[in-house]
Scaffold this motif. Structure first.
Motif, PDB file in Angstrom:
ATOM      1  N   ASP A 148       3.008  -5.289  -0.168  1.00  0.00           N
ATOM      2  CA  ASP A 148       3.341  -3.913  -0.533  1.00  0.00           C
ATOM      3  C   ASP A 148       4.801  -3.592  -0.259  1.00  0.00           C
ATOM      4  O   ASP A 148       5.361  -2.669  -0.839  1.00  0.00           O
ATOM      5  N   GLN A 149       5.416  -4.332   0.636  1.00  0.00           N
ATOM      6  CA  GLN A 149       6.814  -4.046   0.984  1.00  0.00           C
ATOM      7  C   GLN A 149       7.777  -4.984   0.268  1.00  0.00           C
ATOM      8  O   GLN A 149       8.934  -5.098   0.661  1.00  0.00           O
ATOM      9  N   ARG A 150       7.322  -5.669  -0.785  1.00  0.00           N
ATOM     10  CA  ARG A 150       8.129  -6.746  -1.359  1.00  0.00           C
ATOM     11  C   ARG A 150       9.453  -6.288  -1.939  1.00  0.00           C
ATOM     12  O   ARG A 150      10.383  -7.075  -2.046  1.00  0.00           O
ATOM     13  N   GLY A 151       9.560  -4.999  -2.317  1.00  0.00           N
ATOM     14  CA  GLY A 151      10.801  -4.514  -2.901  1.00  0.00           C
ATOM     15  C   GLY A 151      11.820  -4.050  -1.870  1.00  0.00           C
ATOM     16  O   GLY A 151      12.943  -3.712  -2.212  1.00  0.00           O
ATOM     17  N   ARG A 152      11.423  -4.007  -0.605  1.00  0.00           N
ATOM     18  CA  ARG A 152      12.349  -3.508   0.424  1.00  0.00           C
ATOM     19  C   ARG A 152      13.266  -4.616   0.912  1.00  0.00           C
ATOM     20  O   ARG A 152      12.993  -5.801   0.744  1.00  0.00           O
ATOM     21  N   ALA A 153      14.363  -4.206   1.547  1.00  0.00           N
ATOM     22  CA  ALA A 153      15.248  -5.203   2.150  1.00  0.00           C
ATOM     23  C   ALA A 153      14.552  -5.803   3.364  1.00  0.00           C
ATOM     24  O   ALA A 153      13.844  -5.106   4.095  1.00  0.00           O
ATOM     25  N   ALA A 154      14.739  -7.098   3.568  1.00  0.00           N
ATOM     26  CA  ALA A 154      14.066  -7.776   4.672  1.00  0.00           C
ATOM     27  C   ALA A 154      14.450  -7.175   6.017  1.00  0.00           C
ATOM     28  O   ALA A 154      13.672  -7.202   6.967  1.00  0.00           O
ATOM     29  N   SER A 155      15.642  -6.590   6.086  1.00  0.00           N
ATOM     30  CA  SER A 155      16.101  -6.020   7.359  1.00  0.00           C
ATOM     31  C   SER A 155      15.256  -4.823   7.777  1.00  0.00           C
ATOM     32  O   SER A 155      15.255  -4.439   8.947  1.00  0.00           O
ATOM     33  N   GLU A 156      14.532  -4.219   6.814  1.00  0.00           N
ATOM     34  CA  GLU A 156      13.768  -3.020   7.142  1.00  0.00           C
ATOM     35  C   GLU A 156      12.370  -3.333   7.673  1.00  0.00           C
ATOM     36  O   GLU A 156      11.625  -2.427   8.018  1.00  0.00           O
ATOM     37  N   LEU A 157      12.014  -4.624   7.732  1.00  0.00           N
ATOM     38  CA  LEU A 157      10.663  -4.986   8.161  1.00  0.00           C
ATOM     39  C   LEU A 157      10.505  -4.858   9.676  1.00  0.00           C
ATOM     40  O   LEU A 157      11.459  -5.009  10.432  1.00  0.00           O
ATOM     41  N   ALA A 158       9.256  -4.612  10.075  1.00  0.00           N
ATOM     42  CA  ALA A 158       8.932  -4.633  11.501  1.00  0.00           C
ATOM     43  C   ALA A 158       8.927  -6.091  11.981  1.00  0.00           C
ATOM     44  O   ALA A 158       8.778  -7.016  11.179  1.00  0.00           O
ATOM     45  N   GLN A 159       9.066  -6.264  13.278  1.00  0.00           N
ATOM     46  CA  GLN A 159       9.183  -7.606  13.864  1.00  0.00           C
ATOM     47  C   GLN A 159       8.075  -8.560  13.400  1.00  0.00           C
ATOM     48  O   GLN A 159       8.340  -9.672  12.962  1.00  0.00           O
ATOM     49  N   ALA A 160       6.819  -8.107  13.477  1.00  0.00           N
ATOM     50  CA  ALA A 160       5.704  -8.992  13.126  1.00  0.00           C
ATOM     51  C   ALA A 160       5.766  -9.389  11.654  1.00  0.00           C
ATOM     52  O   ALA A 160       5.481 -10.535  11.299  1.00  0.00           O
ATOM     53  N   ASP A 161       6.182  -8.433  10.802  1.00  0.00           N
ATOM     54  CA  ASP A 161       6.283  -8.747   9.381  1.00  0.00           C
ATOM     55  C   ASP A 161       7.429  -9.707   9.086  1.00  0.00           C
ATOM     56  O   ASP A 161       7.362 -10.511   8.165  1.00  0.00           O
ATOM     57  N   ARG A 162       8.488  -9.616   9.896  1.00  0.00           N
ATOM     58  CA  ARG A 162       9.578 -10.578   9.715  1.00  0.00           C
ATOM     59  C   ARG A 162       9.080 -11.997   9.945  1.00  0.00           C
ATOM     60  O   ARG A 162       9.408 -12.917   9.212  1.00  0.00           O
ATOM     61  N   ARG A 163       8.264 -12.138  10.995  1.00  0.00           N
ATOM     62  CA  ARG A 163       7.709 -13.464  11.301  1.00  0.00           C
ATOM     63  C   ARG A 163       6.848 -13.945  10.142  1.00  0.00           C
ATOM     64  O   ARG A 163       6.899 -15.092   9.733  1.00  0.00           O
ATOM     65  N   ARG A 164       6.016 -13.043   9.631  1.00  0.00           N
ATOM     66  CA  ARG A 164       5.140 -13.401   8.513  1.00  0.00           C
ATOM     67  C   ARG A 164       5.968 -13.807   7.307  1.00  0.00           C
ATOM     68  O   ARG A 164       5.656 -14.778   6.624  1.00  0.00           O
ATOM     69  N   LEU A 165       7.031 -13.030   7.052  1.00  0.00           N
ATOM     70  CA  LEU A 165       7.859 -13.328   5.887  1.00  0.00           C
ATOM     71  C   LEU A 165       8.498 -14.702   6.049  1.00  0.00           C
ATOM     72  O   LEU A 165       8.589 -15.473   5.085  1.00  0.00           O
ATOM     73  N   GLU A 166       8.899 -15.025   7.268  1.00  0.00           N
ATOM     74  CA  GLU A 166       9.521 -16.333   7.454  1.00  0.00           C
ATOM     75  C   GLU A 166       8.530 -17.464   7.174  1.00  0.00           C
ATOM     76  O   GLU A 166       8.878 -18.495   6.598  1.00  0.00           O
ATOM     77  N   ILE A 167       7.298 -17.227   7.553  1.00  0.00           N
ATOM     78  CA  ILE A 167       6.276 -18.240   7.267  1.00  0.00           C
ATOM     79  C   ILE A 167       6.024 -18.329   5.760  1.00  0.00           C
ATOM     80  O   ILE A 167       5.949 -19.415   5.188  1.00  0.00           O
ATOM     81  N   ALA A 168       5.945 -17.165   5.101  1.00  0.00           N
ATOM     82  CA  ALA A 168       5.739 -17.167   3.644  1.00  0.00           C
ATOM     83  C   ALA A 168       6.884 -17.887   2.958  1.00  0.00           C
ATOM     84  O   ALA A 168       6.683 -18.671   2.030  1.00  0.00           O
ATOM     85  N   ARG A 169       8.107 -17.639   3.404  1.00  0.00           N
ATOM     86  CA  ARG A 169       9.278 -18.277   2.797  1.00  0.00           C
ATOM     87  C   ARG A 169       9.206 -19.791   2.965  1.00  0.00           C
ATOM     88  O   ARG A 169       9.517 -20.553   2.049  1.00  0.00           O
TER      89      ARG A 169
END
Ligand SMILES: Nc1ncnc2c1ncn2[C@@H]1O[C@H](COP(=O)(O)OP(=O)(O)O)[C@@H](O)[C@H]1O
Ligand SMILES: [Mg+2]
Lengths: 264, 383
Positions: A148-169
């Motif tokens: 749901d947050q895919r259009g936002r800048a990665a810098s705006e993510l919460a800490q846990a979501d940053r970790r998730r995004l790194e795994i997805a990447r």
């Protein structure tokens, strides 16, 4: 676990000036296995990942992926061969969108070059649009909230979501081996539980994926890895199931030592 | 998505206002009018700074009404010379501004997309100009063939310039590019076959379908001065530069550049061959700069090493920083502003370098992303 070695390290050694950060470490990662890597701070765990991913060149020793030696290959070639990673302190492309971060993770699975981009834009754009669709699917499969947050800048993510995004990447490169460096750092207990569930969901979809995971959170170490290896002062001091190694005196010593310094 | 009525109004109004202001700015002799227009411009941006909702409203209007915006912009560019009362100096300023816009777009690939400092864009510009001029003077090569030849030569130079980027860290790389720029300038100054400090003269004007670019354009009773030929030629080049920039930006290559700008190590670990993409940025920069250089040489018909100094490279860099890193429209505005302002404020021309310095410092402090910051990419359907 289908039992053949996907990733293998032999006598891995690296010296930084006088410091021997890794000293003759052997390890084997089986297909479909989760191998935990634990040890006190500064033991050399991240260094091991840096050696595997080609960021560091070993002073001695070798790494093999499916029996092919990786020594001397640049980092970007090693990703292409099938080893992806995350970083201890997350390293997202913060000024790009969440989706773009994942699309960049697909870099080695897409083709378009300069001439395609300039002279055959419909081909290049089509490829990127496909990548965007795939990236969206991947995000959704890792976490609906992230999608749901895919259009936002990665810098705006919460800490846990940053970790998730790194795994997805990291997954976007379709790796055979995934290296996770302290994925739960900076997370509270609830986030850590969610992380454990996320990793389970990821391997459920990818039975062949092998994972090495560096962790400090003992709950996670108890739950996820099939096997654990313990590193201290750049040496492997123990290896086995978590139940076995947790009672070994050397391991307890190393850990009590770490805790004592951590609390000092 | 279809543009709404208010989208259409916003797009048309802004483009017309922009064109009208540009016209008065170009024709103004009195520095007070120049200052007044500048104040209006600054006020516009001050409003943007505080009303970011207006800024995004305008952005949306242009996103939805892209076709209208582009069509109207092309029409305005075509008709603009008619509104200049045959003022050749205004046309000259526009030509130079457009060439600088191309140079700024070229540098933007490096500085904006990939954050690689390059102080040698002026040198690539010079190589383009000299190669095409030499071909034209000594070998009678016509403009249309000299253009790609110059681009190839400059691209080779770009690759050469990129080689040190394999080993050098960022701050040292800036020094390496400065050195390259100075070396080129010195060589042009000292070789005999480049005419030394006197440069090259008598570069023949191009012609197209029998129409010489040295003669005025006459269509249906309307007569435009000969500069109009080069005005349209450079406008086409700006168009090509914009299209190339958009294609690269919207491709895997643009993403790779952005990735290595954000975190080089992480980029390597996503499978990006960082060295190749850095060298590529140098090559693309040099390629476009050579086009601008060629048109400049054939337009002025006289070039000398002093047209391609270190200061030229610094100026181009300033344009990118002021206009907005990685925003194509932004760097064009930056190029126009910084080409015209010093000309319009001739009285202060001794302070040109000081002026650039102050402008850069002010921007880095007040609006570090430039006038027009980069925007996140959008993919069809995903909002
Ligand atoms: N590039 C480097 N240069 C010098 N020393 C390093 C480098 N990378 C790691 N080290 C050292 O190697 C040791 C192991 O570090 P690291 O692998 O990060 O530990 P950890 O087990 O906490 O991940 C530390 O003493 C660290 O300072
Ligand atoms: Mg570590």
């Amino acid at each position: 676990m289908s039992g053949h070695a996907v990733l293998r390290g032999e006598g891995l050694t690296i010296r930084f000036g006088g410091l021997v950060a890794m000293d003759g470490v052997d390890f084997v990662l089986q297909a479909g296995e989760i191998l935990g890597v634990i040890g006190p701070n500064g033991a050399g765990k991240s260094t091991l990942f840096n050696l595997i991913t080609g960021l560091y060149q070993p002073t001695a020793g070798k790494v093999f992926l499916n029996d092919r030696p990786l020594n001397g290959l640049p980092a970007h070639r090693i990703v292409q061969m099938g080893i992806s990673r995350t970083f201890q302190s997350s390293r997202l492309f913060t000024d790009l969108s969440v989706l773009d971060n994942v699309i960049i993770g697909m870099h080695c699975r897409t083709q378009s070059g300069v001439f395609d981009a300039m002279l055959r834009p419909s081909k290049a754009r089509g490829e990127l649009r496909q990548a965007a669709a795939k990236a969206g699917e991947l995000l959704r499969s890792v976490s609906a909230g992230l999608y749901d947050q895919r259009g936002r800048a990665a810098s705006e993510l919460a800490q846990a979501d940053r970790r998730r995004l790194e795994i997805a990447r990291a997954l976007a490169a379709e790796p055979k081996v995934l290296l996770l460096d302290e994925p739960s750092s900076g997370m509270d207990d609830r986030d850590t539980d969610a992380l454990i569930a996320d990793v389970r969901a990821i391997i459920a979809r990818r039975p062949e994926l092998s994972i090495m995971i560096i962790e400090h959170d003992m709950r996670l170490v108890a739950e996820l890895p099939h096997r654990v290896m313990v590193i201290e002062y750049g040496r492997k001091i123990a290896e086995g199931s978590f139940a076995d190694i947790r009672n070994m005196p050397r391991v307890q010593e190393a850990y009590l030592g770490r805790k004592a310094t951590a609390h000092a | 998505m279809r543009p709404t009525f208010s989208d259409i109004t916003i797009v048309i109004a802004l483009e017309l206002i922009g064109a009208i202001l540009l016209r008065f700015f170009l024709l103004a002799d009195d520095w007070r009018i120049v200052g007044g227009i500048l104040l209006l411009f600054c006020a516009g941006f001050a409003v943007m700074q505080f009303r970011s909702d207006w800024e995004s409203r305008i952005g949306d209007a242009f996103n939805r009404g892209t076709r209208l915006a582009v069509g109207l912009a092309i029409l305005l560019v075509l008709l603009f010379p008619l509104a200049l009362n045959g003022n050749t100096y205004a046309l000259h300023l526009l030509i130079v501004s457009q060439l600088y816009a191309v140079l700024a777009i070229a540098l933007n690939f490096q500085l904006g997309s990939a954050n690689i400092p390059n102080f040698a864009t002026g040198a690539s510009y010079g190589i383009g100009a000299y190669v095409s001029a030499l071909l034209a003077i000594h070998f009678n090569v016509n403009f249309w063939l000299a253009l790609p030849a110059a681009a190839v030569a400059a691209t080779a130079f770009g690759f050469l310039l990129g080689v040190p980027s394999m080993r050098t860290r960022e701050s040292y790389l800036a020094l390496v590019t400065i050195a390259f720029g100075v070396v080129i300038h010195q060589l042009l100054n000292n070789f005999d076959w480049t005419g030394g400090p006197n440069g090259l003269v008598g570069i023949p004007a191009p012609s197209l379908f029998g129409h010489s670019f040295a003669s005025p354009i006459v269509i249906g009773g309307i007569k435009l001065p000969s500069q109009a030929n080069f005005y349209y030629l450079s406008a086409v080049l700006v168009g090509i530069a914009i299209i190339s920039a958009q294609r690269l930006h919207g491709s895997r290559i643009g993403l790779a550049w952005n990735a290595l700008r954000a975190d080089e190590l992480a980029a390597r670990c996503q499978g990006i061959n960082v060295i190749w993409y850095k060298v590529l940025a140098f090559a693309v920069d040099a390629f476009l700069a050579a086009f601008a250089g060629t048109i400049y040489a054939f337009y002025i018909s006289f070039i000398s090493p002093d047209n391609f100094t270190f200061l030229v490279s610094v100026t181009i860099m300033t344009m990118v920083i002021v206009g907005g890193m990685d925003n194509i429209f932004g760097v064009i505005v930056g190029a126009f502003l910084l080409t015209m302002l010093p000309e319009k404020l001739r009285a202060f021309s001794d302070y040109r370098i000081l002026f650039f310095g102050i402008v850069v410092i002010l921007f880095l402090m007040i609006r570090p992303e430039g006038l027009f910051p980069q925007r996140l990419r959008r993919y069809g359907g995903s909002e």
